[in-house]
Design a protein around this motif. Structure first.
Motif, PDB file in Angstrom:
ATOM      1  N   ALA A 134      50.241  41.175  17.903  1.00 45.83           N
ATOM      2  CA  ALA A 134      49.078  40.793  18.546  1.00 45.83           C
ATOM      3  C   ALA A 134      47.889  41.641  18.378  1.00 45.83           C
ATOM      4  O   ALA A 134      48.048  42.922  18.074  1.00 45.83           O
ATOM      5  CB  ALA A 134      49.567  40.744  20.032  1.00 45.83           C
ATOM      6  N   ASP A 135      46.895  41.039  17.956  1.00 46.18           N
ATOM      7  CA  ASP A 135      45.445  41.917  17.929  1.00 46.18           C
ATOM      8  C   ASP A 135      45.026  42.339  19.329  1.00 46.18           C
ATOM      9  O   ASP A 135      45.198  41.658  19.999  1.00 46.18           O
ATOM     10  CB  ASP A 135      44.457  41.374  17.062  1.00 46.18           C
ATOM     11  N   ALA A 136      43.809  43.260  19.152  1.00 46.00           N
ATOM     12  CA  ALA A 136      43.263  43.725  20.404  1.00 46.00           C
ATOM     13  C   ALA A 136      42.506  42.564  21.122  1.00 46.00           C
ATOM     14  O   ALA A 136      42.614  42.613  22.315  1.00 46.00           O
ATOM     15  CB  ALA A 136      42.269  44.696  20.161  1.00 46.00           C
ATOM     16  N   GLY A 137      42.308  41.375  20.457  1.00 44.64           N
ATOM     17  CA  GLY A 137      41.394  40.417  21.393  1.00 44.64           C
ATOM     18  C   GLY A 137      42.540  39.720  22.009  1.00 44.64           C
ATOM     19  O   GLY A 137      42.054  38.813  23.050  1.00 44.64           O
ATOM     20  N   ASP A 138      43.803  39.454  21.544  1.00 47.96           N
ATOM     21  CA  ASP A 138      44.612  38.680  22.277  1.00 47.96           C
ATOM     22  C   ASP A 138      45.203  39.351  23.410  1.00 47.96           C
ATOM     23  O   ASP A 138      45.399  38.690  24.394  1.00 47.96           O
ATOM     24  CB  ASP A 138      45.921  38.608  21.277  1.00 47.96           C
ATOM     25  N   ASP A 139      45.099  40.593  23.724  1.00 48.83           N
ATOM     26  CA  ASP A 139      45.388  41.261  24.796  1.00 48.83           C
ATOM     27  C   ASP A 139      44.739  41.117  26.090  1.00 48.83           C
ATOM     28  O   ASP A 139      45.328  41.120  26.965  1.00 48.83           O
ATOM     29  CB  ASP A 139      45.491  42.820  24.629  1.00 48.83           C
ATOM     30  N   PHE A 140      43.391  40.779  25.994  1.00 47.15           N
ATOM     31  CA  PHE A 140      42.576  40.380  26.886  1.00 47.15           C
ATOM     32  C   PHE A 140      42.195  39.062  27.064  1.00 47.15           C
ATOM     33  O   PHE A 140      41.399  38.486  28.071  1.00 47.15           O
ATOM     34  CB  PHE A 140      40.936  41.105  26.730  1.00 47.15           C
ATOM     35  N   SER A 141      42.839  38.254  26.442  1.00 47.43           N
ATOM     36  CA  SER A 141      42.577  36.739  26.515  1.00 47.43           C
ATOM     37  C   SER A 141      43.205  36.184  28.071  1.00 47.43           C
ATOM     38  O   SER A 141      42.483  35.218  28.503  1.00 47.43           O
ATOM     39  CB  SER A 141      43.452  35.948  25.592  1.00 47.43           C
ATOM     40  N   ASP A 142      44.186  36.800  28.679  1.00 45.14           N
ATOM     41  CA  ASP A 142      44.657  36.446  30.070  1.00 45.14           C
ATOM     42  C   ASP A 142      43.548  36.493  30.891  1.00 45.14           C
ATOM     43  O   ASP A 142      43.178  36.111  31.872  1.00 45.14           O
ATOM     44  CB  ASP A 142      46.010  37.210  30.294  1.00 45.14           C
ATOM     45  N   VAL A 143      43.070  37.931  30.765  1.00 45.97           N
ATOM     46  CA  VAL A 143      41.872  38.589  31.601  1.00 45.97           C
ATOM     47  C   VAL A 143      40.767  37.446  31.604  1.00 45.97           C
ATOM     48  O   VAL A 143      39.964  36.993  32.642  1.00 45.97           O
ATOM     49  CB  VAL A 143      41.669  39.902  31.505  1.00 45.97           C
ATOM     50  N   GLU A 144      40.197  37.173  30.209  1.00 43.53           N
ATOM     51  CA  GLU A 144      39.087  36.167  29.968  1.00 43.53           C
ATOM     52  C   GLU A 144      39.489  34.965  30.763  1.00 43.53           C
ATOM     53  O   GLU A 144      38.572  34.231  31.492  1.00 43.53           O
ATOM     54  CB  GLU A 144      39.030  36.052  28.524  1.00 43.53           C
ATOM     55  N   ALA A 145      40.692  34.552  30.673  1.00 43.84           N
ATOM     56  CA  ALA A 145      40.890  32.967  31.282  1.00 43.84           C
ATOM     57  C   ALA A 145      40.928  33.171  32.912  1.00 43.84           C
ATOM     58  O   ALA A 145      40.177  32.168  33.499  1.00 43.84           O
ATOM     59  CB  ALA A 145      42.269  32.702  30.872  1.00 43.84           C
ATOM     60  N   ILE A 146      41.062  34.209  33.585  1.00 40.15           N
ATOM     61  CA  ILE A 146      41.060  34.385  34.869  1.00 40.15           C
ATOM     62  C   ILE A 146      39.386  34.259  35.273  1.00 40.15           C
ATOM     63  O   ILE A 146      39.217  33.829  36.131  1.00 40.15           O
ATOM     64  CB  ILE A 146      41.701  35.521  35.373  1.00 40.15           C
ATOM     65  N   LEU A 147      38.931  35.152  34.535  1.00 39.18           N
ATOM     66  CA  LEU A 147      37.436  35.368  34.849  1.00 39.18           C
ATOM     67  C   LEU A 147      36.834  34.006  34.604  1.00 39.18           C
ATOM     68  O   LEU A 147      35.712  33.645  35.438  1.00 39.18           O
ATOM     69  CB  LEU A 147      36.699  36.546  33.847  1.00 39.18           C
ATOM     70  N   LYS A 148      36.934  33.345  33.475  1.00 44.20           N
ATOM     71  CA  LYS A 148      36.323  31.993  33.429  1.00 44.20           C
ATOM     72  C   LYS A 148      36.581  30.886  34.511  1.00 44.20           C
ATOM     73  O   LYS A 148      35.759  30.206  35.000  1.00 44.20           O
ATOM     74  CB  LYS A 148      36.642  31.113  32.089  1.00 44.20           C
ATOM     75  N   LYS A 149      37.786  31.034  35.012  1.00 44.56           N
ATOM     76  CA  LYS A 149      38.350  30.238  36.005  1.00 44.56           C
ATOM     77  C   LYS A 149      37.565  30.525  37.385  1.00 44.56           C
ATOM     78  O   LYS A 149      37.393  29.441  38.222  1.00 44.56           O
ATOM     79  CB  LYS A 149      40.010  30.654  36.310  1.00 44.56           C
ATOM     80  N   HIS A 150      37.254  31.714  37.597  1.00 47.42           N
ATOM     81  CA  HIS A 150      36.431  31.967  38.731  1.00 47.42           C
ATOM     82  C   HIS A 150      34.754  31.883  38.625  1.00 47.42           C
ATOM     83  O   HIS A 150      34.133  32.102  39.334  1.00 47.42           O
ATOM     84  CB  HIS A 150      37.014  33.384  39.115  1.00 47.42           C
ATOM     85  N   GLY A 151      34.812  31.487  37.128  1.00 49.20           N
ATOM     86  CA  GLY A 151      32.995  31.349  37.238  1.00 49.20           C
ATOM     87  C   GLY A 151      32.521  32.794  36.962  1.00 49.20           C
ATOM     88  O   GLY A 151      31.205  32.754  37.126  1.00 49.20           O
TER      89      GLY A 151
END
Length: 152
Positions: A134-151
């Motif tokens: 996993a690269d560094a960008g992949d580590d934060f994909s879950d966090v990005e998805a949660i932030l996008k979900k909440h707008g």
């Protein structure tokens, strides 16, 4: 006779310790130790020790203790059977349980949050693992998805 001797020896030893403690100028502690050490002699003088010795070596007293134990065991057994029987037979208990479940309206347990403007949540597909690590960008994909979900 031996119980009185033991109690007297314990009291004498306690009074000796109290005297040593008072010599060290710890008078409050010495007084407390002296009070405790006088209890065995007082019990001998009142006859409590003799009464206890008579009861401890009395077969009648031990039969009485055994009967008390049997009585307690019978009470606890009947109480356990009574609790296990509950409302009667097993069918009656199941019917009562089903009636309690039906008594609550199905919509009563669902939260009322008003009309939803967002589409229903779609289940996320499982991510395929990369063979190279996993690269560094992949580590934060879950966090990005949660932030996008909440707008955010």
């Amino acid at each position: 006779m031996i119980a009185e001797t033991i109690c007297s020896a314990v009291s004498a030893a306690g009074l000796g310790i109290a005297a040593i403690t008072a010599y060290r100028r710890r008078f409050l502690t010495a007084t407390r130790i002296a009070a405790y050490s006088l209890v065995p002699v007082a019990l001998v003088m009142t006859g409590v020790v003799q009464w206890l010795a008579d009861k401890a070596f009395s077969p009648t007293a031990w039969v009485g203790v055994g009967l008390l134990g049997i009585s307690w065991l019978l009470f606890m057994t009947t109480r356990m059977v009574e609790r296990r029987a509950g409302a009667g037979s097993r069918k009656e208990r199941k019917a009562a349980k089903a009636a309690r479940r039906e008594a609550v309206a199905p919509a009563a347990s669902a939260p009322s949050l008003g009309a939803s403007t967002a589409p229903a949540a779609q289940p996320r597909p499982a991510r395929a693992k990369k063979s190279g690590g996993a690269d560094a960008g992949d580590d934060f994909s879950d966090v990005e998805a949660i932030l996008k979900k909440h707008g955010i």
